[in-house]
Design a protein around this motif. Sequence first.
Motif, mmCIF file in Angstrom:
data_model
loop_
_atom_site.group_PDB
_atom_site.id
_atom_site.type_symbol
_atom_site.label_atom_id
_atom_site.label_comp_id
_atom_site.label_asym_id
_atom_site.label_seq_id
_atom_site.Cartn_x
_atom_site.Cartn_y
_atom_site.Cartn_z
ATOM 1 N N VAL A 1 -40.937 -28.155 -21.486
ATOM 2 C CA VAL A 1 -41.136 -29.563 -21.135
ATOM 3 C C VAL A 1 -39.987 -30.409 -21.672
ATOM 4 C CG1 VAL A 1 -42.645 -31.545 -21.396
ATOM 5 C CG2 VAL A 1 -43.610 -29.309 -20.949
ATOM 6 N N ASN A 2 -39.491 -30.039 -22.839
ATOM 7 C CA ASN A 2 -38.334 -30.722 -23.395
ATOM 8 C C ASN A 2 -37.168 -30.661 -22.401
ATOM 9 O OD1 ASN A 2 -37.036 -32.109 -25.457
ATOM 10 N ND2 ASN A 2 -36.133 -30.223 -26.255
ATOM 11 N N ASN A 3 -36.956 -29.488 -21.822
ATOM 12 C CA ASN A 3 -35.906 -29.332 -20.815
ATOM 13 C C ASN A 3 -36.165 -30.193 -19.584
ATOM 14 O OD1 ASN A 3 -34.327 -27.578 -22.177
ATOM 15 N ND2 ASN A 3 -34.434 -25.948 -20.651
ATOM 16 N N PHE A 4 -37.436 -30.209 -19.146
ATOM 17 C CA PHE A 4 -37.784 -31.023 -17.983
ATOM 18 C C PHE A 4 -37.451 -32.490 -18.238
ATOM 19 C CE2 PHE A 4 -41.370 -28.060 -16.283
ATOM 20 C CZ PHE A 4 -40.397 -27.172 -15.857
ATOM 21 N N ILE A 5 -37.818 -32.950 -19.435
ATOM 22 C CA ILE A 5 -37.582 -34.354 -19.766
ATOM 23 C C ILE A 5 -36.088 -34.642 -19.795
ATOM 24 C CG2 ILE A 5 -37.775 -36.042 -21.635
ATOM 25 C CD1 ILE A 5 -40.569 -34.952 -22.197
ATOM 26 N N GLY A 6 -35.353 -33.728 -20.428
ATOM 27 C CA GLY A 6 -33.895 -33.890 -20.484
ATOM 28 C C GLY A 6 -33.308 -33.949 -19.087
ATOM 29 N N LEU A 7 -33.786 -33.032 -18.239
ATOM 30 C CA LEU A 7 -33.288 -32.974 -16.871
ATOM 31 C C LEU A 7 -33.607 -34.260 -16.118
ATOM 32 C CD1 LEU A 7 -32.239 -31.433 -14.383
ATOM 33 C CD2 LEU A 7 -34.507 -30.466 -14.130
ATOM 34 N N PHE A 8 -34.834 -34.754 -16.312
ATOM 35 C CA PHE A 8 -35.255 -35.970 -15.615
ATOM 36 C C PHE A 8 -34.305 -37.118 -15.935
ATOM 37 C CE2 PHE A 8 -37.821 -39.674 -14.671
ATOM 38 C CZ PHE A 8 -38.433 -39.295 -13.492
ATOM 39 N N LYS A 9 -33.925 -37.214 -17.208
ATOM 40 C CA LYS A 9 -33.045 -38.318 -17.592
ATOM 41 C C LYS A 9 -31.605 -38.064 -17.166
ATOM 42 C CE LYS A 9 -34.436 -38.269 -21.817
ATOM 43 N NZ LYS A 9 -34.630 -38.657 -23.225
ATOM 44 N N ASP A 10 -31.212 -36.778 -17.157
ATOM 45 C CA ASP A 10 -29.834 -36.449 -16.753
ATOM 46 C C ASP A 10 -29.572 -36.749 -15.283
ATOM 47 O OD1 ASP A 10 -29.048 -35.692 -19.199
ATOM 48 O OD2 ASP A 10 -29.195 -33.538 -18.867
ATOM 49 N N THR A 11 -30.636 -36.925 -14.502
ATOM 50 C CA THR A 11 -30.412 -37.210 -13.081
ATOM 51 C C THR A 11 -29.616 -38.497 -12.899
ATOM 52 O OG1 THR A 11 -32.486 -38.408 -12.942
ATOM 53 C CG2 THR A 11 -32.530 -36.095 -12.295
ATOM 54 N N THR A 12 -29.638 -39.366 -13.922
ATOM 55 C CA THR A 12 -28.889 -40.625 -13.794
ATOM 56 C C THR A 12 -27.398 -40.362 -13.632
ATOM 57 O OG1 THR A 12 -28.866 -40.689 -16.184
ATOM 58 C CG2 THR A 12 -30.480 -42.069 -15.090
ATOM 59 N N GLY B 1 -21.296 -41.049 -6.863
ATOM 60 C CA GLY B 1 -21.596 -42.004 -5.812
ATOM 61 C C GLY B 1 -22.955 -41.850 -5.172
ATOM 62 N N ILE B 2 -23.882 -41.235 -5.873
ATOM 63 C CA ILE B 2 -25.250 -41.204 -5.371
ATOM 64 C C ILE B 2 -26.039 -42.209 -6.213
ATOM 65 C CG2 ILE B 2 -27.332 -39.798 -5.138
ATOM 66 C CD1 ILE B 2 -25.472 -37.362 -4.854
ATOM 67 N N PHE B 3 -26.753 -43.097 -5.536
ATOM 68 C CA PHE B 3 -27.415 -44.170 -6.268
ATOM 69 C C PHE B 3 -28.852 -43.825 -6.608
ATOM 70 C CE2 PHE B 3 -23.750 -46.188 -4.515
ATOM 71 C CZ PHE B 3 -23.340 -47.023 -5.549
ATOM 72 N N ASP B 4 -29.069 -43.348 -7.805
ATOM 73 C CA ASP B 4 -30.427 -43.082 -8.282
ATOM 74 C C ASP B 4 -31.009 -44.408 -8.766
ATOM 75 O OD1 ASP B 4 -28.863 -43.353 -10.606
ATOM 76 O OD2 ASP B 4 -30.505 -42.450 -11.737
ATOM 77 N N LEU B 5 -32.147 -44.344 -9.421
ATOM 78 C CA LEU B 5 -32.801 -45.577 -9.863
ATOM 79 C C LEU B 5 -31.861 -46.445 -10.700
ATOM 80 C CD1 LEU B 5 -35.328 -47.327 -10.127
ATOM 81 C CD2 LEU B 5 -35.986 -45.966 -12.101
ATOM 82 N N LEU B 6 -31.262 -45.850 -11.734
ATOM 83 C CA LEU B 6 -30.374 -46.627 -12.595
ATOM 84 C C LEU B 6 -29.192 -47.179 -11.796
ATOM 85 C CD1 LEU B 6 -29.579 -47.573 -15.433
ATOM 86 C CD2 LEU B 6 -28.383 -45.405 -15.740
ATOM 87 N N GLY B 7 -28.628 -46.338 -10.942
ATOM 88 C CA GLY B 7 -27.457 -46.741 -10.164
ATOM 89 C C GLY B 7 -27.769 -47.926 -9.268
ATOM 90 N N ILE B 8 -28.903 -47.863 -8.587
ATOM 91 C CA ILE B 8 -29.218 -48.923 -7.629
ATOM 92 C C ILE B 8 -29.522 -50.225 -8.361
ATOM 93 C CG2 ILE B 8 -31.726 -48.785 -7.291
ATOM 94 C CD1 ILE B 8 -29.940 -48.255 -4.256
ATOM 95 N N VAL B 9 -30.174 -50.134 -9.527
ATOM 96 C CA VAL B 9 -30.453 -51.341 -10.292
ATOM 97 C C VAL B 9 -29.145 -51.956 -10.745
ATOM 98 C CG1 VAL B 9 -31.507 -52.228 -12.394
ATOM 99 C CG2 VAL B 9 -32.766 -50.604 -10.992
#
Lengths: 249, 373
Positions: free
Chosen positions: B298-309, B315-323
């Motif tokens: 789960v630690n890895n999952f969480i890390g991965l979730f945040k690394d998606t930024t 040039g792909i606009f994820d949540l952080l990018g679009i904000v």
Amino acid sequence: MDKLPKAVIEIEHMHKWFGDFHVLKDISLTVREGERIVVVGPSGSGKSTLIRCINHLEEHNQGRIVVDGIELTEDLKRIDEVRREVGMVFQQFNLFPHMTVLENCTLAPMWVRKMPQKEAEEQARSYLERVRIPEQADKFPGQLSGGQQQRVAIARALCMNPKIMLFDEPTSALDPEMIKEVLDVMVDLADGGMTMICVTHEMGFARRVADRVMFMDEGEIIEVKTPDDFFSNPENERTKLFLSQILDD
Amino acid sequence: MTETYVRTTSSPTLPAPVTHVGWVPWTRVHLFSSLGNGLLTLVGVFVLAMTLPGLLDWLFFSAVFSAESGVACVGEGKGACWAFVDAKFNQFVYGRYPGAEQWRVNLTIFLGTAGLVPLLVPNRFPKKWFVGFLLIPFPIIAFVLLPGGAFGLVPVETSDWGGLMVTLVVAVTGIAASLPLGVLLALGRGSQMPVIRTLSVLFIELWRGVPLITVLFMASVMLPLFLPEGMSFDKLLRALIGVALFSSAYMAEVVRGGLAAVPVGQYEAGKALGLTYWQSMRQIILPQALTTVIPGIVNNFIGLFKDTTLVLVIGIFDLLGIVQSNFTDPNWASPQTATTGYVFVAFVFWIFCFSMSRYSIYMERRLETDNDS
């Protein structure tokens, strides 16, 4: 002339080394159908290693081992075939802690023998009955006492309907008051005609069920005799020394 | 002088002394059990007193909840500009995904949730069906539904995808791919066969040895150079593959730890019963190994979730990018816009990560009580 029962295990001039250490030296042994052999000897004498070679948990380095007509080589298929016919009971039980007692007993029949679940469960219950714990079927191993766990382990091995049973010090990890319940089950099994090889320190059990008692020391088979003979006239000095040490009390 | 005393009548049950119940002793035990702890309590109270009122004021009391433009958020003493989040909310969730087609995203999220939730509730539903649904039909449905272009669905270019939707696509793909791949790599690393072992070690060490940013750059800039002329595939897809392979290398090491924690006797018992390698892994070893390393997984999952930024860098606009990209909107220019946006993003990420964390703790407890005496 009496016809001897068929030989189910034949070991010829077998050697094994752990690195440089020569654990088993020139072992030759024939076990016939229905025979009960008890292996005794000081710790580190290679008893466990010997029976672990029979189902290839340990690999022998020289010589031949033939089990139920199948020679053990590197061929994984043959090894699996042998293991299907040879049940093993370990000192530490080695039950699967994440499965119930019943699931422990049905796993191998269902996956290895492709037995339908219902049939496997019926069979498991009948063997649990035979080891006198039918009421524990739905518990997890962690909820049972050591003696009960070891009896489940015996039932689990029996569920594969093996031709041969190997026991690797099955009572050594048990509290004293639980040893008897396990030995009773083993005696019962022996009386039923199962071919058995037991490594054990229980001399009473050896006297009671063994056809032959085999004494090992430093990787060699020193003496093989009927129990009466073995306990009353041991020939070899090492056997005498060993017996004097353990029969002291 | 001591003498054995045998009680002849049973002793009555007495209430606990006052020094052991009520708030006074509770405070003493929990807040002032020693001089050091007492000081820490006072410091803690002081810090809260200094920060909490200002924080609450900014978050709620002086915040602007609805407005037409950023002008409302300008001024002395103004708090968070929630109106900005409110006005841009659709974009934050879907990016530039056309409004008329957003039902496709909603349907995908709904199907995924519908498949996942029953799995998270123990012993209620037949797991096989839901796992089966999530493994095969769901990815296919998502793969058709989101980009469109088939069954009369209007195609939506992945360059128009954005926001939370992209974050979820990247994270879910990464999570779903990394666990099975990681298990295979961990088994490969423990294999007796030298070729498989060496390949697994090389793969794991290669991906673990490079930063994710490098992987993403490679996927987006370098990879097309290596591909034959005229052959190209979607940038988002390339990023997905990069993220999946990267996280599977990490997962492999976590799973390897779990495999090492399973006692040798379990492997031997499986062999002695005549189970094949794969049967014994599937039935005996992996269930135990994976259970032990749930926190690590789960630690890895969480890390991965945040690394998606990090997909922003290609040039792909994820949540952080679009904000972030909306901070430059002149209509919403205000001193509070950026801070509000970041707090909003942080909160959304926190919700997802905290849920995963709580669920993992719940699972650990449950499995513990299940198996041990």
